[in-house]
Design a protein around this motif. Structure first.
Motif, short mmCIF file in Angstrom:
data_model
loop_
_atom_site.label_atom_id
_atom_site.label_comp_id
_atom_site.label_asym_id
_atom_site.label_seq_id
_atom_site.Cartn_x
_atom_site.Cartn_y
_atom_site.Cartn_z
N MET A 190 -17.81 -41.38 37.24
CA MET A 190 -18.16 -41.99 36.09
C MET A 190 -17.19 -42.96 35.26
O MET A 190 -16.16 -42.01 34.72
CB MET A 190 -19.22 -41.09 35.19
N THR A 191 -17.39 -44.08 34.87
CA THR A 191 -16.37 -44.51 34.11
C THR A 191 -16.10 -44.23 32.52
O THR A 191 -17.17 -43.64 32.01
CB THR A 191 -16.65 -46.16 34.07
N ALA A 192 -14.86 -44.25 32.11
CA ALA A 192 -14.50 -43.70 30.78
C ALA A 192 -15.07 -44.86 29.90
O ALA A 192 -15.18 -46.10 30.21
CB ALA A 192 -12.91 -43.67 30.75
N ARG A 193 -15.56 -44.40 28.71
CA ARG A 193 -16.32 -45.16 27.80
C ARG A 193 -15.26 -45.79 26.87
O ARG A 193 -14.29 -45.14 26.22
CB ARG A 193 -17.46 -44.44 27.10
N ARG A 194 -15.45 -47.36 26.61
CA ARG A 194 -14.68 -47.80 25.40
C ARG A 194 -15.17 -47.45 24.17
O ARG A 194 -16.23 -46.97 23.86
CB ARG A 194 -14.74 -49.30 25.45
N GLU A 195 -14.37 -47.53 23.20
CA GLU A 195 -14.79 -47.41 21.65
C GLU A 195 -16.02 -48.24 21.29
O GLU A 195 -16.09 -49.60 21.77
CB GLU A 195 -13.40 -47.88 20.68
N LEU A 196 -16.93 -47.64 20.66
CA LEU A 196 -18.07 -48.36 20.31
C LEU A 196 -17.72 -49.58 19.36
O LEU A 196 -16.98 -49.52 18.51
CB LEU A 196 -18.98 -47.68 19.77
N PRO A 197 -18.49 -50.84 19.42
CA PRO A 197 -18.28 -51.82 18.23
C PRO A 197 -18.69 -51.28 16.94
O PRO A 197 -19.40 -50.36 16.70
CB PRO A 197 -19.39 -52.93 18.62
N ILE A 198 -18.08 -51.95 15.83
CA ILE A 198 -18.06 -51.24 14.64
C ILE A 198 -19.51 -51.15 14.08
O ILE A 198 -19.79 -50.25 13.44
CB ILE A 198 -17.41 -52.19 13.59
N ALA A 199 -20.50 -52.37 14.46
CA ALA A 199 -21.69 -52.15 13.89
C ALA A 199 -22.57 -50.81 14.51
O ALA A 199 -23.74 -50.62 14.03
CB ALA A 199 -22.44 -53.51 14.34
N LEU A 200 -22.17 -50.34 15.47
CA LEU A 200 -22.64 -49.09 16.17
C LEU A 200 -21.91 -47.86 15.81
O LEU A 200 -22.27 -46.69 16.35
CB LEU A 200 -22.87 -49.27 17.73
N GLN A 201 -21.08 -47.93 14.98
CA GLN A 201 -20.36 -46.76 14.38
C GLN A 201 -21.00 -46.15 13.28
O GLN A 201 -21.70 -46.72 12.64
CB GLN A 201 -19.02 -46.90 14.42
N GLY A 202 -20.70 -44.91 13.11
CA GLY A 202 -21.01 -44.10 11.58
C GLY A 202 -22.39 -43.88 11.40
O GLY A 202 -22.73 -43.74 10.41
N LEU A 203 -23.38 -43.70 12.53
CA LEU A 203 -24.63 -43.37 12.27
C LEU A 203 -24.69 -42.01 12.09
O LEU A 203 -23.81 -40.92 12.39
CB LEU A 203 -25.41 -43.66 13.49
N GLY A 212 -19.50 -50.12 28.53
CA GLY A 212 -19.68 -50.59 27.09
C GLY A 212 -20.91 -49.64 26.87
O GLY A 212 -21.47 -48.62 27.21
N PRO A 213 -21.29 -50.04 25.53
CA PRO A 213 -22.61 -49.34 24.75
C PRO A 213 -24.05 -49.07 25.70
O PRO A 213 -24.32 -50.53 26.24
CB PRO A 213 -22.86 -50.16 23.46
N VAL A 214 -24.32 -48.16 25.55
CA VAL A 214 -25.70 -47.88 26.35
C VAL A 214 -26.59 -46.85 25.52
O VAL A 214 -26.03 -46.01 25.25
CB VAL A 214 -25.46 -47.46 27.81
N ALA A 215 -27.82 -47.44 25.32
CA ALA A 215 -28.77 -46.75 24.71
C ALA A 215 -29.64 -46.15 26.06
O ALA A 215 -30.13 -47.13 26.78
CB ALA A 215 -29.48 -47.27 23.67
N LEU A 216 -30.19 -45.22 25.68
CA LEU A 216 -31.35 -44.55 26.87
C LEU A 216 -32.59 -44.24 26.02
O LEU A 216 -32.95 -43.91 24.95
CB LEU A 216 -31.20 -43.17 27.20
N SER A 217 -33.75 -45.09 26.74
CA SER A 217 -34.95 -45.13 26.31
C SER A 217 -35.91 -44.43 27.30
O SER A 217 -35.91 -44.65 28.47
CB SER A 217 -35.48 -46.53 26.02
N GLY A 218 -36.94 -43.57 26.79
CA GLY A 218 -37.74 -42.76 27.59
C GLY A 218 -37.90 -41.64 27.08
O GLY A 218 -37.31 -40.59 27.51
N ALA A 219 -38.93 -41.46 26.23
CA ALA A 219 -39.41 -39.95 25.99
C ALA A 219 -38.41 -39.20 24.95
O ALA A 219 -38.20 -38.16 25.10
CB ALA A 219 -39.81 -39.17 27.18
N ILE A 220 -37.58 -40.22 24.17
CA ILE A 220 -36.73 -39.65 23.38
C ILE A 220 -37.35 -39.52 21.87
O ILE A 220 -37.44 -40.40 20.96
CB ILE A 220 -35.48 -40.79 23.26
N ALA A 221 -37.83 -38.36 21.75
CA ALA A 221 -38.50 -38.09 20.60
C ALA A 221 -38.09 -36.60 19.79
O ALA A 221 -38.76 -36.32 18.49
CB ALA A 221 -40.05 -37.83 20.68
#
Length: 330
Positions: free
Chosen positions: A1-14, A184-193
């Motif tokens: 699995m590839t190492a992940r980059r730092e997230l864009p500013i807009a996706l940080q700090g949640l 890069g940024p990846v979000a997972l959708s599928g029964a995330i409740a």
């Protein structure tokens, strides 16, 4: 699995690594604002902002409302600023409003763009022209590669169990294949409740969970009471997977299909050629009483404010993280 980059500013700090999915009809400014104030990315489909012919663009009004309300919140809560918001663009070529809506979103400097039903270079370029970050919906690794090749910054991996348009692949398989080449940024959708599901998504390689169905059963959601009640009363066994309603395979509440006089176990199929967004709808057909939902709704026990849904998931996420950390220490 590839190492992940730092997230864009807009996706940080949640407050929690969670993005609220744009929901057909349901996601309106009141819900988006509540989600952002609660510390997660709120979103809505641009096509939800409808107007009569000759009226000024409602999308313009909505974006102004969201920006001004979040600005006021941030001024009075500097230690707990709101999360950024996202706008979903249906990129299918039958969407007659796309070019106009892109211009409006560029003018308002929308920070996060979620694109669906087709990857197009010019849409990504429009987003980047105002500093926006683009996440594109995909259901398999082939579509993921195409989206990134055309300039998307990240992906929403739509796995089995997601509400509305959904894929059939296991999230374990889908995330693994994407992470073999994409950092890069990846979000997972599928029964995330639940918060536990968000933590599991992170553990398998996603940066974010991506959730929609729990927010249908909220005070701010633009859904009828019967829809909200059906979400609360239903579970994974009450979901039917069908292509009939939009021409794209998706998950829907079985009870709503039955209420429309159809047999959920014997639905005909439709193909993608039936999609047509020229009328300005987020669905090609007016199946307003066929209600989308993901398989994770067994976690939804009541209707309440959107913030309570976020608070619950934050609490679950942190508790699960502490438990896992303790188990590793032991």
């Amino acid at each position: 699995m590839t190492a992940r980059r730092e997230l864009p500013i807009a996706l940080q700090g949640l407050r929690i690594p969670l993005i609220a999915a744009p929901l057909f009809i349901i996601s309106v400014p009141e819900l988006v604002i509540a989600q952002c104030k609660a510390g997660i990315v709120g979103s809505f489909p641009a096509l939800n902002a409808r107007e009569e012919e000759g009226e000024p663009p409602v999308l313009e009004t909505w974006l102004t409302q969201i920006r001004e309300e979040l600005d006021r919140h941030n001024q009075t809560n500097p230690d707990h600023p709101a999360a950024p918001y996202a706008v979903n663009q249906i990129v299918h070529r039958s969407n007659a409003r796309l070019e106009r809506d892109l211009e409006i979103c560029v003018r308002h400097e929308v920070p996060i763009w979620i694109t669906s039903l087709g990857a197009r270079v010019e849409v990504n370029e429009a987003a980047h022209s105002c500093g926006g970050v683009v996440l594109h919906d995909v259901i398999n690794n082939t579509f993921a590669r195409k989206a990134i090749a055309k300039g998307a910054d990240g992906l929403v991996a739509v796995a089995a169990g997601a509400g509305g348009h959904a894929g059939q692949q296991s999230p374990f398989a889908l995330i693994r294949e994407i992470r073999e080449w994409f950092d890069g940024p990846v979000a997972l959708s599928g029964a995330i409740a639940t918060g536990e599901a968000v933590l599991a998504a992170r553990a398998m390689g996603a940066d974010f969970g991506y959730t929609g169905s729990p927010f249908i059963a909220t005070d701010e959601a633009n859904a009828v009471d019967d829809y909200k009640k059906m979400i609360v009363d239903s579970g994974a066994e009450d979901i039917v997977y069908s292509s009939l309603f939009t021409g794209v395979w998706g998950n829907y509440l079985k009870g709503s299909v039955q209420a429309a006089g159809m047999d959920p176990d014997n639905l005909p199929e439709a193909d993608a050629s039936s999609m047509n967004f020229a009328s300005g709808s987020s669905k090609p057909k007016a199946w307003k009483t066929i209600w989308g939902s993901g398989q994770g709704i067994g976690a939804v026990k009541s209707v309440g404010p959107a913030r309570e849904t976020v608070d619950r998931m934050v609490s679950e996420y942190r508790a699960a993280g502490r438990q896992m950390a303790q188990e590793f220490e032991d």
